[in-house]
Design a protein around this motif. Structure first.
Motif, PDB file in Angstrom:
ATOM      1  N   VAL A  94     -42.421  96.409  15.743  1.00 30.67           N
ATOM      2  CA  VAL A  94     -43.689  95.957  15.168  1.00 30.67           C
ATOM      3  C   VAL A  94     -43.451  94.713  14.308  1.00 30.67           C
ATOM      4  CG1 VAL A  94     -45.580  96.565  13.593  1.00 30.67           C
ATOM      5  CG2 VAL A  94     -44.759  98.239  15.260  1.00 30.67           C
ATOM      6  N   PHE A  95     -42.401  94.738  13.492  1.00 35.80           N
ATOM      7  CA  PHE A  95     -42.039  93.587  12.662  1.00 35.80           C
ATOM      8  C   PHE A  95     -41.845  92.342  13.526  1.00 35.80           C
ATOM      9  CE2 PHE A  95     -38.558  90.895  11.139  1.00 35.80           C
ATOM     10  CZ  PHE A  95     -39.037  90.499   9.897  1.00 35.80           C
ATOM     11  N   GLU A  96     -41.095  92.485  14.601  1.00 34.87           N
ATOM     12  CA  GLU A  96     -40.804  91.337  15.466  1.00 34.87           C
ATOM     13  C   GLU A  96     -42.071  90.791  16.113  1.00 34.87           C
ATOM     14  OE1 GLU A  96     -37.699  92.771  18.045  1.00 34.87           O
ATOM     15  OE2 GLU A  96     -36.186  92.614  16.456  1.00 34.87           O
ATOM     16  N   GLN A  97     -42.998  91.650  16.487  1.00 37.24           N
ATOM     17  CA  GLN A  97     -44.247  91.179  17.091  1.00 37.24           C
ATOM     18  C   GLN A  97     -45.015  90.287  16.119  1.00 37.24           C
ATOM     19  OE1 GLN A  97     -46.023  94.930  18.147  1.00 37.24           O
ATOM     20  NE2 GLN A  97     -45.015  94.998  20.137  1.00 37.24           N
ATOM     21  N   VAL A  98     -45.011  90.646  14.849  1.00 37.55           N
ATOM     22  CA  VAL A  98     -45.719  89.872  13.827  1.00 37.55           C
ATOM     23  C   VAL A  98     -44.987  88.570  13.505  1.00 37.55           C
ATOM     24  CG1 VAL A  98     -46.482  89.920  11.401  1.00 37.55           C
ATOM     25  CG2 VAL A  98     -46.767  91.940  12.829  1.00 37.55           C
ATOM     26  N   GLU A  99     -43.679  88.545  13.731  1.00 39.61           N
ATOM     27  CA  GLU A  99     -42.847  87.411  13.348  1.00 39.61           C
ATOM     28  C   GLU A  99     -42.713  86.320  14.414  1.00 39.61           C
ATOM     29  OE1 GLU A  99     -40.926  86.476  10.509  1.00 39.61           O
ATOM     30  OE2 GLU A  99     -42.291  87.875   9.540  1.00 39.61           O
ATOM     31  N   VAL A 100     -43.157  86.554  15.631  1.00 32.39           N
ATOM     32  CA  VAL A 100     -42.944  85.575  16.704  1.00 32.39           C
ATOM     33  C   VAL A 100     -43.540  84.214  16.357  1.00 32.39           C
ATOM     34  CG1 VAL A 100     -43.512  84.982  19.097  1.00 32.39           C
ATOM     35  CG2 VAL A 100     -42.654  87.268  18.550  1.00 32.39           C
ATOM     36  N   SER A 132     -32.656  90.376  21.771  1.00 31.86           N
ATOM     37  CA  SER A 132     -32.796  89.376  22.837  1.00 31.86           C
ATOM     38  C   SER A 132     -34.259  89.146  23.224  1.00 31.86           C
ATOM     39  CB  SER A 132     -31.954  89.746  24.052  1.00 31.86           C
ATOM     40  OG  SER A 132     -32.337  90.997  24.571  1.00 31.86           O
ATOM     41  N   GLU A 133     -35.071  90.199  23.283  1.00 31.50           N
ATOM     42  CA  GLU A 133     -36.491  90.030  23.622  1.00 31.50           C
ATOM     43  C   GLU A 133     -37.211  89.239  22.527  1.00 31.50           C
ATOM     44  OE1 GLU A 133     -38.744  93.464  24.818  1.00 31.50           O
ATOM     45  OE2 GLU A 133     -37.058  94.239  25.991  1.00 31.50           O
ATOM     46  N   PHE A 134     -36.862  89.519  21.286  1.00 31.36           N
ATOM     47  CA  PHE A 134     -37.461  88.801  20.159  1.00 31.36           C
ATOM     48  C   PHE A 134     -37.111  87.322  20.229  1.00 31.36           C
ATOM     49  CE2 PHE A 134     -37.098  87.802  15.423  1.00 31.36           C
ATOM     50  CZ  PHE A 134     -38.430  87.499  15.277  1.00 31.36           C
ATOM     51  N   LYS A 135     -35.846  87.014  20.459  1.00 27.48           N
ATOM     52  CA  LYS A 135     -35.419  85.619  20.573  1.00 27.48           C
ATOM     53  C   LYS A 135     -36.147  84.919  21.709  1.00 27.48           C
ATOM     54  CE  LYS A 135     -30.785  86.368  18.731  1.00 27.48           C
ATOM     55  NZ  LYS A 135     -29.345  86.354  19.039  1.00 27.48           N
ATOM     56  N   GLN A 136     -36.286  85.599  22.843  1.00 27.00           N
ATOM     57  CA  GLN A 136     -36.982  85.005  23.984  1.00 27.00           C
ATOM     58  C   GLN A 136     -38.453  84.778  23.657  1.00 27.00           C
ATOM     59  OE1 GLN A 136     -35.703  83.790  27.020  1.00 27.00           O
ATOM     60  NE2 GLN A 136     -37.753  82.914  26.966  1.00 27.00           N
ATOM     61  N   ALA A 137     -39.060  85.712  22.938  1.00 26.74           N
ATOM     62  CA  ALA A 137     -40.475  85.571  22.564  1.00 26.74           C
ATOM     63  C   ALA A 137     -40.675  84.374  21.628  1.00 26.74           C
ATOM     64  CB  ALA A 137     -40.975  86.855  21.918  1.00 26.74           C
ATOM     65  N   VAL A 138     -39.768  84.180  20.678  1.00 26.09           N
ATOM     66  CA  VAL A 138     -39.866  83.035  19.766  1.00 26.09           C
ATOM     67  C   VAL A 138     -39.694  81.739  20.548  1.00 26.09           C
ATOM     68  CG1 VAL A 138     -38.781  81.867  17.794  1.00 26.09           C
ATOM     69  CG2 VAL A 138     -39.154  84.347  17.725  1.00 26.09           C
ATOM     70  N   PHE A 139     -38.703  81.688  21.429  1.00 25.66           N
ATOM     71  CA  PHE A 139     -38.473  80.498  22.250  1.00 25.66           C
ATOM     72  C   PHE A 139     -39.699  80.208  23.125  1.00 25.66           C
ATOM     73  CE2 PHE A 139     -36.702  78.412  26.091  1.00 25.66           C
ATOM     74  CZ  PHE A 139     -36.189  77.278  25.493  1.00 25.66           C
ATOM     75  N   SER A 140     -40.270  81.246  23.728  1.00 22.21           N
ATOM     76  CA  SER A 140     -41.462  81.070  24.563  1.00 22.21           C
ATOM     77  C   SER A 140     -42.637  80.547  23.751  1.00 22.21           C
ATOM     78  CB  SER A 140     -41.841  82.397  25.231  1.00 22.21           C
ATOM     79  OG  SER A 140     -40.835  82.791  26.137  1.00 22.21           O
ATOM     80  N   GLN A 141     -42.772  81.015  22.511  1.00 27.77           N
ATOM     81  CA  GLN A 141     -43.864  80.550  21.659  1.00 27.77           C
ATOM     82  C   GLN A 141     -43.667  79.078  21.293  1.00 27.77           C
ATOM     83  OE1 GLN A 141     -46.748  82.295  20.823  1.00 27.77           O
ATOM     84  NE2 GLN A 141     -47.371  80.254  20.151  1.00 27.77           N
ATOM     85  N   VAL A 142     -42.434  78.659  21.078  1.00 26.38           N
ATOM     86  CA  VAL A 142     -42.169  77.232  20.853  1.00 26.38           C
ATOM     87  C   VAL A 142     -42.627  76.444  22.083  1.00 26.38           C
ATOM     88  CG1 VAL A 142     -40.377  75.468  20.561  1.00 26.38           C
ATOM     89  CG2 VAL A 142     -40.304  77.557  19.180  1.00 26.38           C
ATOM     90  N   GLY A 143     -42.357  76.987  23.281  1.00 24.96           N
ATOM     91  CA  GLY A 143     -42.808  76.342  24.514  1.00 24.96           C
ATOM     92  C   GLY A 143     -44.316  76.211  24.568  1.00 24.96           C
ATOM     93  N   ILE A 144     -45.022  77.245  24.133  1.00 25.19           N
ATOM     94  CA  ILE A 144     -46.492  77.198  24.093  1.00 25.19           C
ATOM     95  C   ILE A 144     -46.953  76.119  23.119  1.00 25.19           C
ATOM     96  CG2 ILE A 144     -48.550  78.493  23.359  1.00 25.19           C
ATOM     97  CD1 ILE A 144     -47.082  81.024  24.520  1.00 25.19           C
ATOM     98  N   TYR A 145     -46.331  76.084  21.939  1.00 28.62           N
ATOM     99  CA  TYR A 145     -46.699  75.046  20.971  1.00 28.62           C
ATOM    100  C   TYR A 145     -46.386  73.648  21.504  1.00 28.62           C
ATOM    101  CZ  TYR A 145     -47.504  78.560  17.301  1.00 28.62           C
ATOM    102  OH  TYR A 145     -47.975  79.603  16.553  1.00 28.62           O
ATOM    103  N   SER A 146     -45.311  73.521  22.276  1.00 29.41           N
ATOM    104  CA  SER A 146     -44.974  72.197  22.802  1.00 29.41           C
ATOM    105  C   SER A 146     -46.008  71.723  23.814  1.00 29.41           C
ATOM    106  CB  SER A 146     -43.564  72.187  23.401  1.00 29.41           C
ATOM    107  OG  SER A 146     -43.526  72.806  24.655  1.00 29.41           O
ATOM    108  N   LYS A 147     -46.641  72.665  24.514  1.00 29.56           N
ATOM    109  CA  LYS A 147     -47.670  72.302  25.503  1.00 29.56           C
ATOM    110  C   LYS A 147     -49.052  72.173  24.878  1.00 29.56           C
ATOM    111  CE  LYS A 147     -45.350  74.358  29.431  1.00 29.56           C
ATOM    112  NZ  LYS A 147     -45.161  75.584  30.170  1.00 29.56           N
ATOM    113  N   GLN A 148     -49.403  73.120  24.005  1.00 29.06           N
ATOM    114  CA  GLN A 148     -50.766  73.184  23.469  1.00 29.06           C
ATOM    115  C   GLN A 148     -50.916  72.531  22.099  1.00 29.06           C
ATOM    116  OE1 GLN A 148     -51.813  77.350  23.549  1.00 29.06           O
ATOM    117  NE2 GLN A 148     -51.737  77.455  25.769  1.00 29.06           N
ATOM    118  N   GLY A 149     -49.802  72.216  21.461  1.00 24.90           N
ATOM    119  CA  GLY A 149     -49.848  71.657  20.117  1.00 24.90           C
ATOM    120  C   GLY A 149     -49.791  72.748  19.065  1.00 24.90           C
TER     121      GLY A 149
END
Length: 181
Positions: A94-100, A132-149
């Protein structure tokens, strides 16, 4: 990485230049525990307290503020649930979901400052979990920010950091190294 020293005093100045006038919010060096406190009868401004003058703590707490909406910014610690270090595997998930999102923004801001980002599971004394899933989720969110701002306030601070530290204005996902997590 930037050759400039990373002084928390500079980060306080840069943050306050961006947000004191428009959001009545100040970044403040705190003690043991970081906390966000909305203005009240004792303090006429909103305060983001970060731990011990640590630059990384300041970036992390700023990141939470940058994604908090108007209503959350009226609540102590944005109204988030928090269980301290020592969480069970279920509590950690739950903590990791909030932290992504905050940690993705923290990574983008760290890059803008030329400062090394360290992902934080913040559970040293808790049940062992696979991050590892948390790290991937953070990296994926950076990817979203890189596309959407980035959210508007995050982008404003990112640009300010890039200018101060003379770093690349790149927010493309290719500028971020997953293996560094």
């Amino acid at each position: 990485m930037s050759n400039a020293p990373h002084l928390y005093q500079d980060l306080i100045t840069l943050f306050n230049e961006c947000f004191v006038d428009t959001y009545n919010t100040r970044l403040v060096k705190g003690g043991d525990e970081p906390i966000y406190l909305p203005a009240d009868e004792n303090r006429d401004y909103h305060a983001i307290y970060f731990a011990h003058g640590y630059y990384s703590s300041a970036l992390h707490e700023i990141s939470h503020w940058l994604i908090a909406g108007d209503e959350r910014r009226k609540l102590e610690d944005f109204g988030y649930w928090y269980v301290p270090d020592g969480r069970t595997a279920e509590q950690q998930k739950v903590f990791e979901q909030v932290e992504v999102k905050p940690q993705a923004i923290e990574w983008v801001l760290s890059a803008a400052a030329g400062y090394r980002f360290h992902i934080s599971a913040d559970n040293l004394n808790g049940e062992a979990t696979d991050a590892s899933e948390f790290k991937q989720a953070v990296f994926s969110q950076v990817g979203i920010y890189s596309k959407q701002g980035l959210p508007e306030r995050a982008e404003q601070l990112r640009k300010k950091l890039c200018g101060f530290y003379r770093t690349s204005d790149c927010i493309d996902i290719e500028c971020f190294d997953f293996s560094s997590l």
